[in-house]
Design a protein around this motif. Structure first.
Motif, PDB file in Angstrom:
ATOM      1  N   PRO A  41     -42.429  -9.724 -42.712  1.00  0.00           N
ATOM      2  CA  PRO A  41     -41.848  -8.427 -42.118  1.00  0.00           C
ATOM      3  C   PRO A  41     -41.827  -8.026 -40.766  1.00  0.00           C
ATOM      4  O   PRO A  41     -42.551  -8.601 -39.842  1.00  0.00           O
ATOM      5  N   GLY A  42     -41.143  -7.137 -40.229  1.00  0.00           N
ATOM      6  CA  GLY A  42     -41.105  -6.821 -38.856  1.00  0.00           C
ATOM      7  C   GLY A  42     -39.756  -6.040 -38.583  1.00  0.00           C
ATOM      8  O   GLY A  42     -38.677  -6.011 -39.304  1.00  0.00           O
ATOM      9  N   PRO A  43     -39.631  -5.629 -37.408  1.00  0.00           N
ATOM     10  CA  PRO A  43     -38.379  -4.817 -36.964  1.00  0.00           C
ATOM     11  C   PRO A  43     -37.435  -5.585 -36.725  1.00  0.00           C
ATOM     12  O   PRO A  43     -37.367  -6.729 -36.241  1.00  0.00           O
ATOM     13  N   TRP A  44     -36.124  -5.059 -37.356  1.00  0.00           N
ATOM     14  CA  TRP A  44     -34.850  -5.829 -37.247  1.00  0.00           C
ATOM     15  C   TRP A  44     -34.346  -6.150 -35.800  1.00  0.00           C
ATOM     16  O   TRP A  44     -33.662  -7.074 -35.618  1.00  0.00           O
ATOM     17  N   ARG A  45     -34.683  -5.020 -35.149  1.00  0.00           N
ATOM     18  CA  ARG A  45     -34.061  -4.929 -33.640  1.00  0.00           C
ATOM     19  C   ARG A  45     -34.939  -6.414 -32.823  1.00  0.00           C
ATOM     20  O   ARG A  45     -34.213  -7.003 -32.032  1.00  0.00           O
ATOM     21  N   PHE A  86     -35.214 -12.227 -31.218  1.00  0.00           N
ATOM     22  CA  PHE A  86     -36.175 -13.316 -31.525  1.00  0.00           C
ATOM     23  C   PHE A  86     -35.733 -14.710 -31.958  1.00  0.00           C
ATOM     24  O   PHE A  86     -36.005 -15.680 -31.326  1.00  0.00           O
ATOM     25  N   ILE A  87     -34.982 -14.556 -32.954  1.00  0.00           N
ATOM     26  CA  ILE A  87     -34.387 -15.547 -33.651  1.00  0.00           C
ATOM     27  C   ILE A  87     -33.420 -16.341 -32.950  1.00  0.00           C
ATOM     28  O   ILE A  87     -33.778 -17.585 -32.596  1.00  0.00           O
ATOM     29  N   PRO A  88     -32.419 -15.861 -32.088  1.00  0.00           N
ATOM     30  CA  PRO A  88     -31.647 -16.572 -31.083  1.00  0.00           C
ATOM     31  C   PRO A  88     -32.449 -17.329 -30.243  1.00  0.00           C
ATOM     32  O   PRO A  88     -32.345 -18.401 -29.769  1.00  0.00           O
ATOM     33  N   LEU A  89     -33.181 -16.512 -29.612  1.00  0.00           N
ATOM     34  CA  LEU A  89     -34.374 -17.202 -28.438  1.00  0.00           C
ATOM     35  C   LEU A  89     -34.938 -18.144 -29.061  1.00  0.00           C
ATOM     36  O   LEU A  89     -35.139 -19.329 -28.442  1.00  0.00           O
ATOM     37  N   GLY A  90     -35.731 -18.161 -30.173  1.00  0.00           N
ATOM     38  CA  GLY A  90     -36.447 -19.238 -30.634  1.00  0.00           C
ATOM     39  C   GLY A  90     -35.456 -20.502 -31.028  1.00  0.00           C
ATOM     40  O   GLY A  90     -35.951 -21.637 -30.759  1.00  0.00           O
TER      41      GLY A  90
END
Length: 179
Positions: A106-110, A115-119
């Protein structure tokens, strides 16, 4: 006035996580394992990209590195075969594993949207550094390459992914109002 849905708690969060993780696994299985992997174009593109980026890094560091003219995923050091990037080592599974956890948690979609592309970019960079380091390792001490390939890199990359997951779960998944 902005209304928000009540946040799930306890077992609801676990059930949601497992449901989303299962759905993502099915998408991975049918989308990649049953379809894209057989064609091979995505794996080939990633292997070639990681190898060429590793060569670019080595050249920046003033090593005599090139790609093989017939096998673009093969890194040559001083004209000698050094590292070949194959589908199990191109990082695709790690990108999916990392993104899947963040999406299921769970967490904010924004925040997930950046965060996903950065990771994934960080994991890609680690893989490029790994290829360059293994090429240097092979050039100077080829008898230790197998150990470093299988154990050192695995420890480093999974520690990094775990750290990113902890950053997500402990800091970024919590909405700013509750932080």
């Amino acid at each position: 006035m902005q209304t928000s849905l009540p946040r799930p708690v306890g077992n609801q969060l676990l059930f949601r996580f497992l449901l989303v993780a299962t759905a993502m696994y099915l998408v991975w299985f049918f989308g990649y394992v049953q379809w894209l992997a057989h064609d091979g174009w995505l794996d080939t593109a990633l292997c070639n990209n990681i190898a060429s980026s590793g060569v670019a890094l080595l050249q920046i560091l003033h090593f005599s590195a090139t790609l093989d003219t017939h096998i673009p995923a093969l890194v040559l050091m001083a004209g000698e075969q050094s590292v070949i990037v194959g589908p199990p080592c191109n990082g695709l599974v790690l990108y999916a594993l990392f993104a899947g956890f963040v999406l299921a948690f769970p967490g904010p979609w924004r925040r997930k949207a950046w965060f996903i592309p950065l990771g994934i970019a960080l994991i890609w960079l680690l893989n490029v550094v790994r290829v360059a380091a293994l090429a240097i390792n092979h050039h100077y001490s080829h008898q230790t390459v197998d150990f470093n390939h299988h154990y050192t890199y695995t420890f480093v990359v999974y520690s990094c992914i775990f750290g990113l997951w902890m950053l997500w779960a402990r800091r970024l998944a919590t909405p700013s109002q509750m932080a």
